[in-house]
Motif scaffolding. Structure first.
Motif, PDB file in Angstrom:
ATOM      1  N   ASP A 258      20.161 -37.883 -42.161  1.00  0.00           N
ATOM      2  CA  ASP A 258      21.587 -37.625 -42.396  1.00  0.00           C
ATOM      3  C   ASP A 258      22.278 -37.114 -41.135  1.00  0.00           C
ATOM      4  N   ALA A 259      21.492 -36.495 -40.257  1.00  0.00           N
ATOM      5  CA  ALA A 259      22.063 -35.999 -39.004  1.00  0.00           C
ATOM      6  C   ALA A 259      22.021 -37.074 -37.914  1.00  0.00           C
ATOM      7  N   GLY A 260      21.434 -38.233 -38.221  1.00  0.00           N
ATOM      8  CA  GLY A 260      21.383 -39.329 -37.253  1.00  0.00           C
ATOM      9  C   GLY A 260      20.280 -39.191 -36.220  1.00  0.00           C
TER      10      GLY A 260
ATOM     11  N   ASP B 115      23.784 -42.461 -44.281  1.00  0.00           N
ATOM     12  CA  ASP B 115      23.949 -42.271 -42.832  1.00  0.00           C
ATOM     13  C   ASP B 115      24.918 -43.283 -42.217  1.00  0.00           C
TER      14      ASP B 115
ATOM     15  N   LYS C 142      28.223 -43.058 -42.410  1.00  0.00           N
ATOM     16  CA  LYS C 142      29.506 -42.422 -42.070  1.00  0.00           C
ATOM     17  C   LYS C 142      29.732 -42.578 -40.566  1.00  0.00           C
TER      18      LYS C 142
ATOM     19  N   GLU D  26      30.805 -40.778 -38.186  1.00  0.00           N
ATOM     20  CA  GLU D  26      30.305 -39.713 -37.308  1.00  0.00           C
ATOM     21  C   GLU D  26      28.776 -39.835 -37.096  1.00  0.00           C
ATOM     22  N   THR D  27      28.076 -40.132 -38.184  1.00  0.00           N
ATOM     23  CA  THR D  27      26.611 -40.258 -38.102  1.00  0.00           C
ATOM     24  C   THR D  27      26.228 -41.523 -37.336  1.00  0.00           C
TER      25      THR D  27
ATOM     26  N   LYS E 245      26.336 -40.863 -33.709  1.00  0.00           N
ATOM     27  CA  LYS E 245      25.159 -40.083 -33.297  1.00  0.00           C
ATOM     28  C   LYS E 245      23.936 -41.010 -33.197  1.00  0.00           C
ATOM     29  N   ARG E 246      23.768 -41.890 -34.173  1.00  0.00           N
ATOM     30  CA  ARG E 246      22.611 -42.798 -34.161  1.00  0.00           C
ATOM     31  C   ARG E 246      22.652 -43.729 -32.947  1.00  0.00           C
TER      32      ARG E 246
END
Ligand code: AP5
Ligand code: ZN
Length: 207
Positions: free
Chosen positions: A54-56, A158, A160, A162-163, A166-167
């Motif tokens: 979820d945090a990427g 994941d 979204k 924003e995520t 990050k990914r």
């Protein structure tokens, strides 16, 4: 046939894996799908992995390498396999080399970052099979339903914006080095070296 599909999040690895695994009658080994199954089942691994996904970020190499080695022991891998989203770091790639896990082809699917965000926001997934659609680029026959089973499609947690960003950053930071890693191995002339092919991933899915 033993293959690796390499590419950024949203490049189309899962989408193309669907065709390739049918053609060669080999299992698709998607570490992302395996982790999502563990999350859904609520196993200790799943609970741990969910936070990272979820945090990427990337799940630890030890866990992933263990998962894949176990998976490769199953009988359906005798005829070959298709890695999707694995290896994703140099230690993961080294672990496969050291274990003597053979690779015939590394296929890099190349898609610019700009196209990725739109792909992810429209992605819909049939969770039990991993079949993937896009509301605009690859729509299901009936909106919101899987073509084969008629079951509900979902959006990944994941996906979204924003995520996804990050990914993408994690991909450039930790996975893109594998482009060089496999290219160098491919031209080394060493016995067992894979062939490397870079494929433009921006055309229509069928192309
Ligand atoms: P994972 O599930 O592997 O995700 P990913 O690599 O980020 O890739 P995606 O599944 O998002 O994209 P894809 O290339 O498969 O694209 P798709 O075909 O769906 O990993 C998820 C997470 O798990 C990671 O972030 C990490 O935390 C963890 N993890 C997994 N493996 C790990 C590992 N080895 N080590 C550590 N951690 C790991 O296509 C995307 C969309 O675009 C779809 O909607 C599709 O319909 C559409 N589309 C596809 N092709 C086209 C096209 N040609 N034109 C237009 N649209 C298209
Ligand atoms: Zn995928």
């Amino acid at each position: 046939m033993r293959l690796i599909l390499l590419g950024a999040p949203g490049a189309g690895k899962g989408t193309q894996a669907n065709f390739i695994k049918e053609k060669y009658n080999i299992p698709q080994i998607s570490t992302g799908d395996m982790l999502r199954a563990a999350v859904k089942a609520g196993t200790p691994l799943g609970l741990e992995a969910k936070k990272v996904m979820d945090a990427g970020g990337l799940v630890s190499d030890d866990i992933i390498i263990g998962l894949v080695k176990d998976r490769l022991k199953q009988a359906d891998c005798a005829n070959g396999y298709l890695f999707d989203g694995f290896p994703r770091t140099i230690p993961q790639a080294d672990a496969m080399k050291e274990a003597g896990v053979g690779i015939d082809y590394v296929l890099e699917i190349d898609v610019p970052d700009e196209a990725i965000i739109e792909r992810m926001s429209g992605r819909r997934v049939h969770q039990p099979s991993g079949r993937t659609y896009h509301v605009k680029f690859n729509p299901p026959k009936v909106a919101g339903k899987d073509d084969m089973t008629g079951e509900e499609l979902i959006q990944r947690d994941d996906d979204k914006e924003e995520t996804v960003k990050k990914r993408l950053a994690v991909y450039h930071d930790q996975t893109e080095v594998l482009v060089d890693y496999y290219n160098k191995w491919a031209v080394s002339g060493q016995p067992g070296a894979p062939k490397y092919r870079k494929i433009a991933g921006v055309g229509p899915v069928d192309t």
